[in-house]
Design an enzyme around this catalytic site. Structure first.
Site, PDB file in Angstrom:
ATOM      1  N   LYS A 247       0.843  -1.185   0.000  1.00 59.68           N
ATOM      2  CA  LYS A 247       0.000   0.000   0.000  1.00 59.68           C
ATOM      3  C   LYS A 247       0.884   1.242   0.000  1.00 59.68           C
ATOM      4  CE  LYS A 247      -4.096   1.971   2.213  1.00 59.68           C
ATOM      5  NZ  LYS A 247      -5.122   1.825   3.261  1.00 59.68           N
ATOM      6  N   GLU A 335     -19.212  -5.381  11.283  1.00 60.21           N
ATOM      7  CA  GLU A 335     -20.124  -4.582  12.102  1.00 60.21           C
ATOM      8  C   GLU A 335     -21.138  -5.445  12.841  1.00 60.21           C
ATOM      9  OE1 GLU A 335     -18.486  -2.074   8.815  1.00 60.21           O
ATOM     10  OE2 GLU A 335     -19.527  -4.016   8.852  1.00 60.21           O
ATOM     11  N   ARG A 363     -25.258  -1.692   8.502  1.00 55.80           N
ATOM     12  CA  ARG A 363     -24.919  -3.071   8.153  1.00 55.80           C
ATOM     13  C   ARG A 363     -25.187  -4.042   9.306  1.00 55.80           C
ATOM     14  NH1 ARG A 363     -19.332  -3.296   4.983  1.00 55.80           N
ATOM     15  NH2 ARG A 363     -20.620  -4.464   3.519  1.00 55.80           N
TER      16      ARG A 363
END
Length: 588
Positions: A247, A335, A363
């Site tokens: 990344k 979640e 969610r």
């Protein structure tokens, strides 16, 4: 560096005119182009830098948009946007009325699926693959690119579990860089680490799910990527390619500080150094008030625990994780698990602060109802990024929470107007003043108070307060938008009330208001349908009041991306617009 090769790419098919040496040069140009634009315009930097070669290879090997390519979340899709005809518009990325920061079906035929929340790509691309098979289109390829943090989500596993038993032309590309926004967590992260280091002795988990697995391979080696993608393209059935990337690749600071450079704000494109956002001695961010207050409370109450689904930095749960590492939990992009984990802890006398972005709590809606509220468990939900959030746009605006939470029995809902009230409601919640769960919603960004760290005070549940007295009409607000109202009405002869609790409402105060004023204005930074204004209208109807009620808030549409002041202007919620509405009502 010039952009000769990049300028020659108007659509992905142009890539096929380049040889592999030119493709490597193109990768350098594309990476530099992303850095130069994001340095000035801001955005999600590190993820897109990490997949430059993978992006080029995918569009080189596959025939997009005929072949369908889905990017999970979309943080890493900047290179994809630039190569698919949007280079000239890329400077408008995440700007008001410009390109979206995420893939968006309505923006381009190359965006096969809109993705702002994570872990949806596998289910979506499987649905596309099944549809192609049903239509008899057996040559079409279907590709999903998903990160190692996103694939640990329950929804991703549900998609993998189904895909493994289908006879579909499907390829899942795992972009493995060991980090989402914060470092990846969990047993799957450790499994992937073992695979990369050659220490994995167990059966391959993806092969066990009936995928044709290959890798891991170097995600920055275009030649190897093209060779392996070409090979997989000829194989039928569900396939899985494990790709290792870095990344922030190509910008040293982004590689070395991957959390900061996920979305770094403005920076020097040449040096990579961050440009300070604001002068010192500013009010703190609401998330930091939450984080520091949680630590302060935890120091005197050993039953307090903190839970966040993959957002310790974004929510400032990082302070609790540093101070009390055994009592703070990053559960990954999960979640639903976060909410029910909190419920389980609450049954055993713990006091869980479950910190979730407002848009992400959507969610876990079933878990809030079934596992928390139905059992009346004292979970404290701290909903960050409530209201309009700005450049991330409609997938991230936290405008539905008041409406979707208000209908749930047993749940208290509070919106602080400032940092002091946020601290005090956190203190009140953990001191057992509330019998059951509570949701506390607060916005993204800076607060309004420099001297915010005051001694704690209990807040009486279900009470509102009067902020300004007047005779003409009454304005009722909820949360931090009340500060805009104060700015709008300072010299007007009207009353202003901060109702504070959407549930339970302060009915004693409301009776006083409805008996005194013929005109009532409600203002919220949530959706008008089912929200705070609806609650006030329901109160009026139930008590046979005939007062005129004007509701201001988020209209019944998805609000696009842009700076928050721009979006407020667009929907009529800036101080001048609020003032004009009220003055027109006063003339009646």
């Amino acid at each position: 560096m010039n952009s000769k090769l990049l300028d020659s790419i108007t659509e992905p098919s142009d890539l096929k005119d380049l040889d592999e040496f030119q493709l490597k040069s193109l990768a350098q140009e594309l990476r530099k182009f992303i850095i130069d634009i994001v340095a000035v315009k801001e955005g999600h930097l590190g993820a897109s830098l990490g997949v430059v070669e993978l992006t080029i290879a995918l569009h080189y090997v596959f025939d997009t948009p005929n072949d369908l390519l889905v990017w999970d979340v979309g943080h890493q899709a900047y290179g994809h946007k630039i190569l698919t005809g949007r280079k000239q518009q890329f400077h408008s990325n995440r700007q008001h009325q410009g390109l979206s920061g995420f893939p968006k079906i309505s923006e381009s035929i190359y965006d096969a699926f809109g993705t702002g929340h994570s872990s949806t790509s596998i289910s979506a691309v499987l649905g596309m693959a099944i549809a192609s098979k049903l239509k008899g289109d057996l040559k079409k390829n279907h590709v999903a690119v998903i990160g190692d943090a996103s694939i640990a989500s329950g929804m991703a596993f549900e998609g993998l579990n189904h895909a493994g038993v289908t006879d579909t032309n499907l390829l899942i590309v795992l972009n493995d860089n060991a980090i989402g926004i914060d470092p990846s967590v969990g047993a799957l992260k450790q499994y992937l680490t073992n695979v990369k280091t050659g220490n994995q002795k167990q059966d391959n988990i993806f092969e066990a799910l009936n995928f044709n697995y290959s890798g891991p391979i170097d995600g920055h080696d275009i030649s190897e990527l093209i060779q392996e993608l070409e090979r997989l393209k000829s194989i039928k059935g569900p396939k899985f390619l494990h790709v290792i990337t870095t990344k922030g690749k190509g910008l040293k600071q982004a590689e070395d500080n991957q959390v900061t450079y996920h979305a770094p704000g403005k920076f020097d494109a040449n040096t990579g150094d961050l440009i300070p956002k604001a002068p010192q001695n500013q009010p703190p961010k609401y998330q930091d008030v939450f984080g520091h207050t949680l630590v302060e409370l935890a120091e005197s109450n050993d039953k307090i625990v903190g839970i966040t689904p993959a957002m310790p930095t974004g929510s400032s749960m990082k302070f609790m994780m540093k101070a009390f590492p055994d009592r703070a939990f990053d559960v990954g992009i999960a979640e639903q698990h976060a909410v029910t984990l909190a419920a389980g802890m609450a049954t055993q006398g713990m006091i869980p602060f479950c910190n979730v972005y407002s848009t992400f709590l959507q969610r876990a809606y079933d878990q809030v109802i079934h596992d928390v509220a139905l059992q009346n468990l004292p979970v404290i939900f701290c909903l960050d990024r409530a209201g309009l959030v700005g450049e991330d746009g409609p997938t991230h605006h936290g405008v539905f929470d008041l409406a979707y939470l208000r209908c749930i029995p047993n749940l208290t809902i509070f919106a602080p107007r400032n940092e002091t009230e946020l601290r005090n409601i956190m203190y009140t919640a953990q001191s057992k003043e509330i019998n059951g769960p509570i949701a506390i919603r607060y916005p993204r960004g800076q607060g309004v108070t420099l001297n915010w760290k005051l001694p704690f005070e209990n807040i009486d549940i279900g009470t509102g307060i009067q902020l300004q007295a007047g005779n003409s009409l009454a304005v009722l607000s909820i949360g931090t938008i009340g500060n805009l109202v104060t700015e709008a009405i300072t010299d007007l002869n009207i009353s202003h009330y901060d109702i504070r609790f959407v549930k339970p409402l302060d009915e004693t105060l409301l009776h006083e208001i409805f008996n005194k004023y013929t005109q009532i204005v409600t203002i919220e930074d949530g959706c008008m349908i089912g929200g705070f204004g609806s609650a006030i209208s329901e109160f009026a109807s139930q008590n046979n009041y005939k007062n005129d009620i004007k509701i201001l808030g988020i209209p019944d549409t998805f609000i696009e991306h842009g700076r928050i002041p721009e979006l407020r202007n667009e929907i009529g919620l800036n101080p001048n617009q609020i003032r004009n509405v009220i003055k027109n009502l006063m003339k009646r």
